[in-house]
Design a protein around this motif. Structure first.
Motif, PDB file in Angstrom:
ATOM      1  N   ALA A 111      -6.139 -11.224   7.662  1.00  0.00           N
ATOM      2  CA  ALA A 111      -6.612  -9.954   8.191  1.00  0.00           C
ATOM      3  C   ALA A 111      -5.711  -8.799   7.785  1.00  0.00           C
ATOM      4  O   ALA A 111      -6.159  -7.686   7.663  1.00  0.00           O
ATOM      5  CB  ALA A 111      -6.695 -10.013   9.706  1.00  0.00           C
ATOM      6  N   ALA A 112      -4.449  -9.046   7.548  1.00  0.00           N
ATOM      7  CA  ALA A 112      -3.497  -8.034   7.097  1.00  0.00           C
ATOM      8  C   ALA A 112      -3.954  -6.627   7.440  1.00  0.00           C
ATOM      9  O   ALA A 112      -5.147  -6.362   7.484  1.00  0.00           O
ATOM     10  CB  ALA A 112      -3.310  -8.138   5.580  1.00  0.00           C
ATOM     11  N   PRO A 113      -3.050  -5.705   7.664  1.00  0.00           N
ATOM     12  CA  PRO A 113      -3.398  -4.346   8.075  1.00  0.00           C
ATOM     13  C   PRO A 113      -4.687  -3.832   7.481  1.00  0.00           C
ATOM     14  O   PRO A 113      -5.322  -2.991   8.046  1.00  0.00           O
ATOM     15  CB  PRO A 113      -2.183  -3.544   7.616  1.00  0.00           C
ATOM     16  N   ALA A 114      -5.055  -4.270   6.343  1.00  0.00           N
ATOM     17  CA  ALA A 114      -6.355  -3.943   5.748  1.00  0.00           C
ATOM     18  C   ALA A 114      -6.337  -3.971   4.230  1.00  0.00           C
ATOM     19  O   ALA A 114      -7.019  -3.205   3.584  1.00  0.00           O
ATOM     20  CB  ALA A 114      -6.879  -2.601   6.229  1.00  0.00           C
ATOM     21  N   GLY A 115      -5.561  -4.847   3.665  1.00  0.00           N
ATOM     22  CA  GLY A 115      -5.575  -5.092   2.228  1.00  0.00           C
ATOM     23  C   GLY A 115      -5.421  -3.871   1.350  1.00  0.00           C
ATOM     24  O   GLY A 115      -4.348  -3.608   0.809  1.00  0.00           O
ATOM     25  N   ALA A 116      -6.479  -3.114   1.225  1.00  0.00           N
ATOM     26  CA  ALA A 116      -6.597  -2.098   0.187  1.00  0.00           C
ATOM     27  C   ALA A 116      -5.594  -0.955   0.310  1.00  0.00           C
ATOM     28  O   ALA A 116      -4.741  -0.920   1.182  1.00  0.00           O
ATOM     29  CB  ALA A 116      -8.007  -1.526   0.185  1.00  0.00           C
ATOM     30  N   ALA A 117      -5.744  -0.003  -0.577  1.00  0.00           N
ATOM     31  CA  ALA A 117      -4.844   1.133  -0.687  1.00  0.00           C
ATOM     32  C   ALA A 117      -4.803   1.932   0.608  1.00  0.00           C
ATOM     33  O   ALA A 117      -5.680   1.863   1.447  1.00  0.00           O
ATOM     34  CB  ALA A 117      -5.302   2.050  -1.826  1.00  0.00           C
ATOM     35  N   ARG A 118      -3.765   2.698   0.765  1.00  0.00           N
ATOM     36  CA  ARG A 118      -3.654   3.606   1.904  1.00  0.00           C
ATOM     37  C   ARG A 118      -2.395   4.426   1.734  1.00  0.00           C
ATOM     38  O   ARG A 118      -1.322   4.016   2.130  1.00  0.00           O
ATOM     39  CB  ARG A 118      -3.601   2.829   3.217  1.00  0.00           C
ATOM     40  N   ALA A 119      -2.534   5.548   1.076  1.00  0.00           N
ATOM     41  CA  ALA A 119      -1.365   6.334   0.708  1.00  0.00           C
ATOM     42  C   ALA A 119      -0.697   6.968   1.919  1.00  0.00           C
ATOM     43  O   ALA A 119       0.322   6.489   2.402  1.00  0.00           O
ATOM     44  CB  ALA A 119      -1.766   7.424  -0.283  1.00  0.00           C
ATOM     45  N   ALA A 120      -1.309   8.009   2.429  1.00  0.00           N
ATOM     46  CA  ALA A 120      -0.629   8.823   3.428  1.00  0.00           C
ATOM     47  C   ALA A 120      -0.896   8.369   4.863  1.00  0.00           C
ATOM     48  O   ALA A 120      -0.184   7.540   5.410  1.00  0.00           O
ATOM     49  CB  ALA A 120      -1.063  10.279   3.276  1.00  0.00           C
ATOM     50  N   GLY A 121      -1.943   8.881   5.465  1.00  0.00           N
ATOM     51  CA  GLY A 121      -2.254   8.780   6.893  1.00  0.00           C
ATOM     52  C   GLY A 121      -2.043   7.399   7.487  1.00  0.00           C
ATOM     53  O   GLY A 121      -1.755   6.430   6.795  1.00  0.00           O
ATOM     54  N   ARG A 122      -2.235   7.341   8.831  1.00  0.00           N
ATOM     55  CA  ARG A 122      -2.116   6.047   9.480  1.00  0.00           C
ATOM     56  C   ARG A 122      -3.274   5.183   9.058  1.00  0.00           C
ATOM     57  O   ARG A 122      -4.261   5.630   8.501  1.00  0.00           O
ATOM     58  CB  ARG A 122      -2.048   6.218  10.997  1.00  0.00           C
ATOM     59  N   ALA A 123      -3.166   3.893   9.359  1.00  0.00           N
ATOM     60  CA  ALA A 123      -4.035   2.900   8.747  1.00  0.00           C
ATOM     61  C   ALA A 123      -5.492   2.976   9.176  1.00  0.00           C
ATOM     62  O   ALA A 123      -6.362   3.172   8.357  1.00  0.00           O
ATOM     63  CB  ALA A 123      -3.489   1.516   9.060  1.00  0.00           C
ATOM     64  N   ARG A 124      -5.827   2.817  10.424  1.00  0.00           N
ATOM     65  CA  ARG A 124      -7.180   2.580  10.878  1.00  0.00           C
ATOM     66  C   ARG A 124      -7.613   1.222  10.338  1.00  0.00           C
ATOM     67  O   ARG A 124      -6.859   0.499   9.717  1.00  0.00           O
ATOM     68  CB  ARG A 124      -8.150   3.674  10.408  1.00  0.00           C
ATOM     69  N   SER A 125      -8.858   0.930  10.536  1.00  0.00           N
ATOM     70  CA  SER A 125      -9.338  -0.362  10.050  1.00  0.00           C
ATOM     71  C   SER A 125     -10.219  -0.138   8.830  1.00  0.00           C
ATOM     72  O   SER A 125     -10.618   0.983   8.539  1.00  0.00           O
ATOM     73  CB  SER A 125     -10.108  -1.075  11.159  1.00  0.00           C
ATOM     74  N   ALA A 126     -10.504  -1.227   8.149  1.00  0.00           N
ATOM     75  CA  ALA A 126     -11.246  -1.121   6.898  1.00  0.00           C
ATOM     76  C   ALA A 126     -12.604  -0.481   7.145  1.00  0.00           C
ATOM     77  O   ALA A 126     -13.020   0.428   6.428  1.00  0.00           O
ATOM     78  CB  ALA A 126     -11.404  -2.500   6.274  1.00  0.00           C
ATOM     79  N   TYR A 127     -13.296  -0.943   8.171  1.00  0.00           N
ATOM     80  CA  TYR A 127     -14.645  -0.428   8.371  1.00  0.00           C
ATOM     81  C   TYR A 127     -14.619   1.035   8.806  1.00  0.00           C
ATOM     82  O   TYR A 127     -15.486   1.815   8.446  1.00  0.00           O
ATOM     83  CB  TYR A 127     -15.422  -1.306   9.353  1.00  0.00           C
ATOM     84  N   ARG A 128     -13.590   1.412   9.555  1.00  0.00           N
ATOM     85  CA  ARG A 128     -13.496   2.816   9.947  1.00  0.00           C
ATOM     86  C   ARG A 128     -13.184   3.697   8.756  1.00  0.00           C
ATOM     87  O   ARG A 128     -13.701   4.805   8.638  1.00  0.00           O
ATOM     88  CB  ARG A 128     -12.411   2.993  11.017  1.00  0.00           C
ATOM     89  N   GLY A 129     -12.311   3.198   7.903  1.00  0.00           N
ATOM     90  CA  GLY A 129     -11.995   3.967   6.705  1.00  0.00           C
ATOM     91  C   GLY A 129     -13.229   4.190   5.854  1.00  0.00           C
ATOM     92  O   GLY A 129     -13.502   5.304   5.401  1.00  0.00           O
TER      93      GLY A 129
END
Lengths: 266, 266
Positions: free
Chosen positions: A13-31
DNA sequence: CGTTATTTGTGCGTATGTATT
DNA sequence: AAATACATACGCACAAATAAC
């Protein structure tokens, strides 16, 4: 191929695999939902346009089809898209433009985008049986304030607010609410949302016509008894704790209230 | 045990396994959502009460935990429950009682529960540039009708509706809209919803104060110019096709408009 | 007309993370 | 520390609606 799927028998499940430069994470589906929402509001998907299919989005965003579906569920609930089995997903008409996007609590908070507020009665302790009752308090002690809302320096709305004593205390140090005549662009509900432990998720509104009371008329510069739109709002947290009662009188010549309603199930 | 799960490597989707005596099927998660919704509205789960956990519901309804989650997603979106990780799921305050449950299109359709409508101007072809424009029509031809809404035989609202010609045709054979003086409990929007191919999913409202026009005042038995609540509603299908424009004037002495607003994301 | 491919809908199993008690 | 409970994510199978052929 049935779904998407490279292999990976059980996704970490990891924080959400994909890229995420700046902001806080959120979840994959929310992103993903955020991305699509931005595209919808910015008219990159015009009215009625067909959006990419679940499979396509799953591929380009490197997530499972289920995650894409979860994102779409929110967008459907927000009324931004509608979906037809066998055909696809379509941008709902009328993104924003001159129309208030949707009647939500966030809307009420951002009421201040092009208006200012001027404090006419600073926040102070007060006895008010009626307000206390509507706030569901045991005692009759409340804190209350009143202010005008202006557009281009012309007042179009008078608002009085009542808060439970404890809630009022959290605003004691806010100059916008304590210095008479202060001009600002804040909203009480916005201030509360930042300070209260539980987020404000519900608002109950009652809209009717009233004759402008003397003091309101004086501040709005209309004759006493002039017909005005009266809107009572009672804000609450998800747990049902009532945190603010606001009674506003609007000059109908300069304001009309717009809401968009959606259907329940789908 | 990790989830629920007896074994069944790949669930046959089958109409939905469990019992279902009379009504049509629906899906498992919708059925569960319906059950829970009923329990919430009927106060079987009082304000703030904690609902059964996902695992419990999965067991008693013989569905997977995912299905329970799907049902809860809808209830959260409807604002009937709120969920807290690690604690549980709770009934949102204020089920219904004297308060209109939630501002939705269905609400507008069921407005007629304790009111009747009396036709004052039967449905007929008409030229109306303004209405046609608001309906997004190319020509100026519309069909229109007007009626009163009564509570205990006292009129409290006058409504005029305009329909695109094709939409109006589908109502040609409805006596409630064609025989002057007809008394019924239908709503135009309800009639349309049964007859149109696409369901009505959106309504856009604009609420303001107006002086009662002569004809409206006469039918509502108030003086012309009396301040009234004016509500314009524009109904549309999910695809954005506008199918009805309704302009209502309410006597504020006998009516106030209530809505409940929820927060966007969660 | 039926067949097929595409696309969304439903249901379930699983693994893991995080917050609360 | 452990148990409980909700949140996120992935994978799979099949159903149902739609559209193209």
């Amino acid at each position: 191929m049935t779904d998407s799927g490279t292999a990976a028998p059980a996704g970490a499940a990891a924080p959400a695999g994909a890229a995420r430069a700046a902001g806080r994470a959120r979840s994959a589906y929310r992103g993903l939902a955020d991305d699509l929402r931005a595209g919808l509001l910015s008219r990159r998907y015009p009215d009625g346009a067909r959006l990419p299919t679940e499979a396509e989005l799953a591929r380009t965003y490197q997530v499972s089809r289920q995650t894409v579906r979860r994102a779409f569920q929110d967008l459907v609930a927000e009324g931004l898209v509608h979906r037809v089995p066998g055909r696809g997903t379509f941008a709902a008409p009328r993104g924003s433009r001159y129309l208030r996007q949707f009647g939500s609590v966030d809307d009420l908070m951002s009421l201040s985008v092009d208006t200012t507020m001027r404090l006419s009665s600073p926040l102070r302790r007060q006895i008010d049986v009626d307000a206390a009752g509507r706030l569901g308090l045991d005692s009759d002690v409340v804190q209350s304030a009143a202010f005008l809302r202006l557009h281009d320096d012309v007042p179009f709305c008078h608002t009085a607010v009542w808060l439970p004593p404890g809630v009022g205390e959290t605003l004691r140090s806010v100059p916008e609410l304590t210095e008479c005549g202060a001009v600002s662009t804040v909203t009480v509900i916005g201030l509360l949302d930042e300070r209260l432990p539980a987020p404000i998720t519900d608002a109950e509104q009652s809209i009717t016509v009233a004759a402008a009371p003397g003091r309101v008329a004086a501040e709005l510069r209309c004759e006493p008894g002039h017909p005005v739109l009266r809107i009572d709002r009672l804000y609450a947290t998800a747990a049902g704790e009532r945190v603010e009662l606001a009674v506003s009188h609007f000059l109908p010549e300069q304001y009309s209230y717009r809401v968009r309603l959606r259907r329940g199930p789908l």
